[in-house]
Scaffold this active site. Structure first.
Site, short mmCIF file in Angstrom:
data_model
loop_
_atom_site.label_atom_id
_atom_site.label_comp_id
_atom_site.label_asym_id
_atom_site.label_seq_id
_atom_site.Cartn_x
_atom_site.Cartn_y
_atom_site.Cartn_z
N ASP A 51 -7.27 -4.61 -0.11
CA ASP A 51 -7.18 -6.04 -0.47
C ASP A 51 -8.37 -6.83 0.07
O ASP A 51 -8.56 -7.99 -0.31
CB ASP A 51 -5.87 -6.65 0.05
CG ASP A 51 -4.72 -6.48 -0.93
OD1 ASP A 51 -4.93 -5.90 -2.01
OD2 ASP A 51 -3.61 -6.93 -0.62
N GLY A 60 3.73 -7.97 -7.33
CA GLY A 60 2.76 -8.04 -8.43
C GLY A 60 1.33 -8.38 -8.08
O GLY A 60 0.61 -8.94 -8.91
N GLY A 61 0.87 -8.07 -6.86
CA GLY A 61 -0.53 -8.33 -6.51
C GLY A 61 -0.86 -9.80 -6.70
O GLY A 61 -0.06 -10.68 -6.38
N SER A 121 -3.87 -11.71 1.30
CA SER A 121 -2.74 -11.32 0.46
C SER A 121 -2.46 -12.41 -0.57
O SER A 121 -2.88 -13.55 -0.43
CB SER A 121 -1.50 -11.11 1.33
OG SER A 121 -0.36 -10.90 0.53
N SER A 122 -1.69 -12.02 -1.59
CA SER A 122 -1.17 -12.98 -2.56
C SER A 122 0.33 -13.18 -2.40
O SER A 122 0.95 -13.92 -3.19
CB SER A 122 -1.45 -12.50 -3.98
OG SER A 122 -2.83 -12.38 -4.19
N ARG A 134 1.39 -8.59 8.41
CA ARG A 134 0.36 -8.01 7.55
C ARG A 134 -0.31 -6.81 8.23
O ARG A 134 -0.57 -6.83 9.44
CB ARG A 134 -0.70 -9.08 7.28
CG ARG A 134 -1.81 -8.67 6.31
CD ARG A 134 -1.29 -8.45 4.92
NE ARG A 134 -2.35 -8.52 3.91
CZ ARG A 134 -2.17 -8.16 2.65
NH1 ARG A 134 -0.98 -7.73 2.24
NH2 ARG A 134 -3.15 -8.27 1.78
N GLU A 136 1.02 -2.00 -0.71
CA GLU A 136 -0.09 -2.33 -1.61
C GLU A 136 0.10 -1.65 -2.96
O GLU A 136 0.97 -2.05 -3.69
CB GLU A 136 -1.46 -2.01 -0.99
CG GLU A 136 -2.55 -3.01 -1.37
CD GLU A 136 -2.88 -3.13 -2.84
OE1 GLU A 136 -2.47 -4.14 -3.46
OE2 GLU A 136 -3.56 -2.26 -3.39
N GLU A 179 -3.44 -1.10 2.24
CA GLU A 179 -3.58 -2.56 2.18
C GLU A 179 -5.01 -3.03 2.38
O GLU A 179 -5.39 -4.12 1.92
CB GLU A 179 -2.68 -3.21 3.24
CG GLU A 179 -2.13 -4.55 2.83
CD GLU A 179 -1.11 -4.43 1.72
OE1 GLU A 179 -1.26 -5.15 0.72
OE2 GLU A 179 -0.18 -3.61 1.83
N THR A 208 4.73 -3.59 -4.50
CA THR A 208 5.39 -4.57 -3.63
C THR A 208 6.84 -4.77 -4.05
O THR A 208 7.23 -4.46 -5.17
CB THR A 208 4.64 -5.91 -3.65
OG1 THR A 208 3.29 -5.68 -3.36
CG2 THR A 208 5.18 -6.91 -2.69
#
Ligand code: GLU
Length: 615
Positions: free
Chosen positions: A468, A513-514, A492-493, A124, A446, A465, A426
């Protein structure tokens, strides 16, 4: 054994030729395709067959035929799943540059067939040590920046993690070198690939942001417009950047000349004096330093784990909320019999389980969540506590409040806060090899186009990023686990997920897709495991995404389903984003057969292939 296979000729000819170093930005750009000293021809040995493929000997699924082709070629030449995944990811950095690349980060989940165990890498992006909690608050107004104001800035760029993820994965489990893995991507960057409508469209939708920066507009808006669909797109600067890394290793990026260029771009964004399009905001520099890059580490946390229908489900731990949120939702859904309920009731269960799990992730999950607290979200008891709030007679009044992990709570839902972010950026890839190793890897910069700043002379975009992080506290009087902080990683997701059946791979899946990544992966699992769909059908099915918001996002075709009207009668209100999540996955069938599935329609459709269509 695998290493000896490699010595006999892994990545010969086309791949190996690509690593000769050229002077950045000069001769290579003018060299005719096919005759450069430094670029191997793009691989052509194995052609992926479309969005779905069945066969033997290894499989690859990505959003992009070139990346899938590269991954398959690595497998065919004797590389393992990690070699192929890194080669495909490096290629996506060329062909999917608005969603991934060495300017970004991601999460890598690996199943090791020899030890029958799942491992993860957290690559990350990380905040510089100079970042404080108010980084996204305008000091003169006291107000948070508008999202696009925060995004298109140096402030949003985190220390990139993708390259060290690749190096770490290869070091731990690969059989080839980083140099080998970068070689095909160098060929693609040097010789080019065909521009498709998705690539051109992603530039168009970012034209205003891209046109603010001399470097970005020169590459992606060459005559003031995106390159034509069908033309060949080359990125010789990126080819040279990859060559430099292939020669000098990741040091060139984290401690060497590329680090200096990244920091210079962040601190002194390459602003165009005469941008062709207006931008509503001041473009602010960031405070990243070369010492931040030198200090970057890839973490190796234990995966999250829950069971569902007797399968072991492994996902990504913090700073991703992917593993814990999909895992908690599955723990809630265990308390229902989705397969035998009406489809409307089962969809209601799915949507409400998701809303409840999002309430808990928003309250409890961030980079510094202690592992014991994360694990407390993933117990059967907590799933049961939350399941009692699922109301099959009426839509839950989202946003709902969090539960009490490790404690007890009544069945009355409290009010909570929403998370309605819904990005489409992503990229995700899935790889399996002939030895049974599996990679599920989600990587990103992102937003589509990241922070819109191409590092001059280096050919890659920086991430945004750090947007987020929550710009301001979201949890009322309770602490918010996802505020900015020095050296902190934003939540993050991303949800790369591997399911095992008695220690052997059953399914691997992930999505872009966030925040909808979580619901896309969850819905695919429900479609496959509860509703009995095939993996390709589970991926293709219209999506519905409830993220603890008053409205539930659905794709337009979902509204044509028989359940849509019945759910609306229960109180659901719909939002309709253009599309949700171009996923990929592999299912492990009996007799060593592999079913590789990519997205058939979304984001211009993906590409799946196998090494041998027949045994
Ligand atoms: N930044 C997002 C996350 O880590 C991924 C980007 C996206 O898919 O929009 O969850």
């Amino acid at each position: 054994m695998r290493r000896s296979v490699l010595r006999r000729g892994y990545l010969l000819a086309a791949f190996a030729a690509a690593t000769a170093l050229a002077v950045p930005g000069t001769a290579m750009a003018a060299t005719p395709a096919g005759h450069s000293p430094g670029g191997g021809a793009p691989p052509t040995g194995v052609t992926p067959s479309g969005a779905t493929a069945v066969g033997f000997g290894g499989a690859v699924a990505t959003v992009d035929p070139t990346a899938t082709s590269v991954g398959l070629e690595v497998l065919r030449r004797g590389g393992n799943a990690v070699d192929a995944a890194v080669a495909a990811a490096a290629t996506l950095g060329v062909t999917e540059p608005f969603s991934s690349g060495i300017g970004g980060g991601g999460f890598f989940v690996y199943y090791d067939a020899r030890t029958r165990s799942v491992h993860t890498l957290d690559g990350r992006e990380t905040a510089p040590v100079s970042m404080d909690q108010n980084a996204f608050v305008n000091s003169s107004t006291g107000q948070p920046y508008a999202f696009q104001e925060g995004r298109v800035s140096g402030i949003s760029a985190g220390i990139p993690g993708s390259l060290l993820t690749w190096q770490t994965a290869l070091h731990n489990w690969g059989s080839g070198s980083l140099r080998d893995a970068l070689a095909p991507a160098i060929g693609v960057a040097q010789h080019g690939f065909p521009v498709d409508a998705t690539f051109a469209g992603q530039i168009s939708s970012n034209a205003a942001a891209f046109s603010q920066f001399t470097s970005t507009r020169a590459l992606y808006l060459p005559n003031g417009a995106p390159p034509a669909v069908g033309s060949t797109f080359r990125n010789p600067d990126l080819a040279n950047t990859y060559r430099l890394i292939a020669r000098d290793g990741v040091r060139a990026f984290y401690r060497g000349p590329i680090a200096g260029d990244i920091v210079h771009t962040v601190q002194h964004p390459p602003l165009a004096a005469d941008p062709a399009m207006p931008w509503a905001y001041q473009i602010r520099p960031g405070t990243m330093r070369t010492s931040d890059l030198a200090a970057y580490t890839v973490r190796q946390p234990a995966p999250t784990h829950v069971t569902y229908h007797g399968l072991d489900v492994y996902g990504m731990a913090t700073p991703s909320s992917g593993g814990s949120t999909t895992g908690e939702a599955l723990d809630i859904l265990k308390n229902f019999d989705l397969a035998h309920e009406s489809r409307t009731t089962a969809m209601n269960d799915y949507l409400e389980a998701s809303a409840l799990a999002f309430a808990d992730r928003n309250r409890f999950v961030g980079d510094y969540t202690p592992r014991s607290e994360l694990n407390a979200l993933l117990t059967n008891d907590f799933g049961k506590q939350r399941a009692c709030q699922v109301n099959q007679a009426h839509a839950l009044a989202a946003p709902v409040g969090p539960g009490v992990p490790g404690g007890s709570a009544g069945c009355t839902a409290s009010a909570g806060t929403a998370d309605d972010s819904n990005e489409q950026s992503t990229t995700n890839l899935t790889v399996a090899d002939r030895w049974g190793n599996v990679v599920e890897y989600t990587l990103t910069i992102e937003q589509i186009g990241g922070n819109a700043m191409l590092v001059p002379g280096r050919g890659f975009l920086l991430n945004n990023e750090l947007t987020d992080f929550n710009f301001t506290p979201t949890q009322g009087s309770a602490p918010d686990p996802n505020l900015p902080g020095p050296g902190k990683r934003p939540r993050s997701s991303m949800s790369p997920t591997i399911l095992l059946d008695h220690g052997r791979p059953f399914l691997a899946v992930g999505s872009p897709g966030g925040a909808t990544i979580i619901t896309t992966v969850l819905q695919i699992l429900v479609n496959r495991l509860d509703f009995g769909m095939s993996l390709p059908d589970a991926i293709a099915a219209p999506r519905a995404s409830q993220r603890n918001s008053a409205t539930t996002d659905v794709e337009q075709p979902f509204l044509d389903s028989p359940q849509a009207g019945a759910l609306a009668a229960l109180g659901y209100k719909w939002g309709t984003p253009a599309e949700i999540g171009a996923a990929t996955g592999i299912e492990f069938l009996s007799g060593n057969r592999l079913l590789a599935a990519a997205e058939p329609v979304r984001r211009g459709s993906g590409s799946a292939g196998v090494v041998h269509p027949t045994r």
